[in-house]
Motif scaffolding. Structure first.
Motif, PDB file in Angstrom:
ATOM      1  N   LYS A 125       0.830  -1.206   0.000  1.00 42.10           N
ATOM      2  CA  LYS A 125       0.000   0.000   0.000  1.00 42.10           C
ATOM      3  C   LYS A 125       0.864   1.256   0.000  1.00 42.10           C
ATOM      4  O   LYS A 125       0.556   2.243  -0.675  1.00 42.10           O
ATOM      5  CB  LYS A 125      -0.938  -0.013   1.202  1.00 42.10           C
ATOM      6  CG  LYS A 125      -2.060  -1.027   1.105  1.00 42.10           C
ATOM      7  CD  LYS A 125      -2.966  -0.721  -0.082  1.00 42.10           C
ATOM      8  CE  LYS A 125      -4.110  -1.693  -0.196  1.00 42.10           C
ATOM      9  NZ  LYS A 125      -4.965  -1.418  -1.388  1.00 42.10           N
ATOM     10  N   ILE A 126       1.945   1.242   0.780  1.00 41.99           N
ATOM     11  CA  ILE A 126       2.859   2.390   0.794  1.00 41.99           C
ATOM     12  C   ILE A 126       3.440   2.616  -0.596  1.00 41.99           C
ATOM     13  O   ILE A 126       3.535   3.756  -1.076  1.00 41.99           O
ATOM     14  CB  ILE A 126       3.974   2.167   1.840  1.00 41.99           C
ATOM     15  CG1 ILE A 126       3.396   2.321   3.251  1.00 41.99           C
ATOM     16  CG2 ILE A 126       5.134   3.145   1.618  1.00 41.99           C
ATOM     17  CD1 ILE A 126       4.325   1.849   4.353  1.00 41.99           C
ATOM     18  N   LYS A 127       3.822   1.552  -1.274  1.00 42.64           N
ATOM     19  CA  LYS A 127       4.388   1.692  -2.612  1.00 42.64           C
ATOM     20  C   LYS A 127       3.349   2.197  -3.621  1.00 42.64           C
ATOM     21  O   LYS A 127       3.677   2.977  -4.524  1.00 42.64           O
ATOM     22  CB  LYS A 127       5.009   0.368  -3.059  1.00 42.64           C
ATOM     23  CG  LYS A 127       6.303   0.039  -2.301  1.00 42.64           C
ATOM     24  CD  LYS A 127       6.865  -1.307  -2.677  1.00 42.64           C
ATOM     25  CE  LYS A 127       7.458  -1.300  -4.073  1.00 42.64           C
ATOM     26  NZ  LYS A 127       8.698  -0.512  -4.177  1.00 42.64           N
ATOM     27  N   GLU A 128       2.112   1.776  -3.473  1.00 49.67           N
ATOM     28  CA  GLU A 128       1.055   2.296  -4.339  1.00 49.67           C
ATOM     29  C   GLU A 128       0.844   3.789  -4.106  1.00 49.67           C
ATOM     30  O   GLU A 128       0.707   4.569  -5.064  1.00 49.67           O
ATOM     31  CB  GLU A 128      -0.252   1.540  -4.074  1.00 49.67           C
ATOM     32  CG  GLU A 128      -0.262   0.108  -4.571  1.00 49.67           C
ATOM     33  CD  GLU A 128      -1.517  -0.638  -4.149  1.00 49.67           C
ATOM     34  OE1 GLU A 128      -2.430   0.004  -3.581  1.00 49.67           O
ATOM     35  OE2 GLU A 128      -1.577  -1.857  -4.376  1.00 49.67           O
ATOM     36  N   ILE A 129       0.801   4.193  -2.835  1.00 54.19           N
ATOM     37  CA  ILE A 129       0.601   5.607  -2.500  1.00 54.19           C
ATOM     38  C   ILE A 129       1.781   6.434  -2.991  1.00 54.19           C
ATOM     39  O   ILE A 129       1.615   7.519  -3.564  1.00 54.19           O
ATOM     40  CB  ILE A 129       0.409   5.768  -0.977  1.00 54.19           C
ATOM     41  CG1 ILE A 129      -0.888   5.092  -0.531  1.00 54.19           C
ATOM     42  CG2 ILE A 129       0.405   7.241  -0.584  1.00 54.19           C
ATOM     43  CD1 ILE A 129      -1.024   4.944   0.972  1.00 54.19           C
ATOM     44  N   LYS A 130       2.987   5.929  -2.764  1.00 52.32           N
ATOM     45  CA  LYS A 130       4.201   6.617  -3.223  1.00 52.32           C
ATOM     46  C   LYS A 130       4.158   6.841  -4.735  1.00 52.32           C
ATOM     47  O   LYS A 130       4.489   7.929  -5.230  1.00 52.32           O
ATOM     48  CB  LYS A 130       5.426   5.790  -2.854  1.00 52.32           C
ATOM     49  CG  LYS A 130       6.663   6.066  -3.679  1.00 52.32           C
ATOM     50  CD  LYS A 130       7.546   4.844  -3.781  1.00 52.32           C
ATOM     51  CE  LYS A 130       8.347   4.806  -5.050  1.00 52.32           C
ATOM     52  NZ  LYS A 130       9.093   5.976  -5.404  1.00 52.32           N
ATOM     53  N   LYS A 131       3.758   5.816  -5.465  1.00 49.37           N
ATOM     54  CA  LYS A 131       3.712   5.929  -6.926  1.00 49.37           C
ATOM     55  C   LYS A 131       2.681   6.965  -7.357  1.00 49.37           C
ATOM     56  O   LYS A 131       2.915   7.749  -8.286  1.00 49.37           O
ATOM     57  CB  LYS A 131       3.387   4.571  -7.540  1.00 49.37           C
ATOM     58  CG  LYS A 131       3.468   4.560  -9.064  1.00 49.37           C
ATOM     59  CD  LYS A 131       3.294   3.154  -9.623  1.00 49.37           C
ATOM     60  CE  LYS A 131       3.438   3.169 -11.145  1.00 49.37           C
ATOM     61  NZ  LYS A 131       3.271   1.809 -11.718  1.00 49.37           N
ATOM     62  N   PHE A 132       1.553   7.010  -6.683  1.00 50.06           N
ATOM     63  CA  PHE A 132       0.496   7.970  -7.023  1.00 50.06           C
ATOM     64  C   PHE A 132       0.978   9.408  -6.836  1.00 50.06           C
ATOM     65  O   PHE A 132       0.720  10.270  -7.667  1.00 50.06           O
ATOM     66  CB  PHE A 132      -0.737   7.708  -6.155  1.00 50.06           C
ATOM     67  CG  PHE A 132      -1.867   8.654  -6.424  1.00 50.06           C
ATOM     68  CD1 PHE A 132      -2.717   8.444  -7.505  1.00 50.06           C
ATOM     69  CD2 PHE A 132      -2.081   9.756  -5.601  1.00 50.06           C
ATOM     70  CE1 PHE A 132      -3.766   9.329  -7.758  1.00 50.06           C
ATOM     71  CE2 PHE A 132      -3.128  10.637  -5.844  1.00 50.06           C
ATOM     72  CZ  PHE A 132      -3.976  10.420  -6.935  1.00 50.06           C
ATOM     73  N   TYR A 133       1.680   9.664  -5.737  1.00 50.48           N
ATOM     74  CA  TYR A 133       2.137  11.023  -5.444  1.00 50.48           C
ATOM     75  C   TYR A 133       3.510  11.345  -6.033  1.00 50.48           C
ATOM     76  O   TYR A 133       4.011  12.457  -5.878  1.00 50.48           O
ATOM     77  CB  TYR A 133       2.164  11.259  -3.935  1.00 50.48           C
ATOM     78  CG  TYR A 133       0.773  11.350  -3.348  1.00 50.48           C
ATOM     79  CD1 TYR A 133      -0.050  12.440  -3.610  1.00 50.48           C
ATOM     80  CD2 TYR A 133       0.276  10.329  -2.545  1.00 50.48           C
ATOM     81  CE1 TYR A 133      -1.326  12.514  -3.080  1.00 50.48           C
ATOM     82  CE2 TYR A 133      -1.001  10.390  -2.009  1.00 50.48           C
ATOM     83  CZ  TYR A 133      -1.793  11.487  -2.284  1.00 50.48           C
ATOM     84  OH  TYR A 133      -3.061  11.555  -1.765  1.00 50.48           O
ATOM     85  N   LYS A 134       4.123  10.354  -6.688  1.00 52.11           N
ATOM     86  CA  LYS A 134       5.430  10.556  -7.318  1.00 52.11           C
ATOM     87  C   LYS A 134       6.457  11.083  -6.313  1.00 52.11           C
ATOM     88  O   LYS A 134       7.196  12.036  -6.579  1.00 52.11           O
ATOM     89  CB  LYS A 134       5.317  11.506  -8.517  1.00 52.11           C
ATOM     90  CG  LYS A 134       4.450  10.953  -9.648  1.00 52.11           C
ATOM     91  CD  LYS A 134       4.389  11.935 -10.819  1.00 52.11           C
ATOM     92  CE  LYS A 134       3.771  11.300 -12.047  1.00 52.11           C
ATOM     93  NZ  LYS A 134       2.398  10.817 -11.848  1.00 52.11           N
TER      94      LYS A 134
END
Length: 219
Positions: free
Chosen positions: A172-181
């Motif tokens: 989930k952290i990696k998904e959020i990180k990718k979304f916010y670049k």
């Protein structure tokens, strides 16, 4: 034991300079730091991170490492050492007698039962960190895990997150990180193979694979 407090005395100066440059670049590439006890985190903040940035830290840990810092930094006072370097932090998965310790300033605490009950609330707060801060630091103290999944730790406690719980949050952290670049600094600390290595190495491989792959994001 003590971490190195002076980068000039550290034997691998070139590596530290390379890491400092990578962290300062603020691109979308993650940085991963492995090994040592939890004062590795304090060492990274002292020597590698520009604390003029707005920084949020998310710590997965069985313990509230809120000890006295007058004698240098250790694995048991990392929260106190980071107090002046961060704007806000959270500690996820605490399962020692944390109720006897006053909640450290700047930190929100979620114990292992609250992780089970309030996963969506925690994810919302993590999302807010990525919206708000220039840099998000993720510290994984492996004693946050149940000892059946990761017995190779020096200070085991009853309870804790399952390996699947932790992998879920990593994804989930990696998904959020990718979304916010945003780029993330990860560390993984407190593995003690002298205590146990067979089961712990299997779990460790899964954790490292999850941190270092984005394949599951391509569905």
């Amino acid at each position: 034991g003590n971490a190195f407090t002076d980068v000039s005395n550290y034997e691998n100066k070139n590596l530290l300079l390379e890491l400092k440059s990578k962290i300062a670049s603020r691109n979308e590439e993650d940085v991963f730091i492995f090994g040592g006890d939890h004062c590795t985190t304090s060492f990274v903040f002292d020597n590698l991170i520009d604390i003029k940035q707005r920084i949020g830290i998310i710590i997965f840990d069985a313990h509230l490492d809120k000890g006295d810092i007058s004698d240098g930094y250790y694995n048991w006072n990392v929260l106190s050492c980071l107090e002046n370097s961060i704007e806000k932090g959270m500690v996820i998965g605490v399962h020692h007698d944390y109720y006897q310790i006053p909640t450290p300033q700047k930190y929100t605490i979620y114990d292992d039962v609250e992780v089970f009950e309030n996963r969506e609330t925690i994810l919302k707060e993590i999302d807010e960190y990525f919206q708000k801060f220039d840099l998000v630091y993720i510290s994984l103290d492996v004693d946050v895990l149940n000892i059946s999944d990761f017995p190779g730790v020096s200070f085991p406690m009853a309870g804790g997150l399952s390996l699947v719980n932790l992998v879920y949050f990593i994804r989930k952290i990696k998904e959020i990180k990718k979304f916010y670049k945003k780029n993330v600094i990860w560390d993984l600390v407190e593995y003690n193979p002298l205590i146990e290595s067979k089961t712990s190495n299997i779990s460790l491989q899964r954790i490292l694979t999850e941190i270092n792959t984005d394949n599951y994001l391509k569905k």
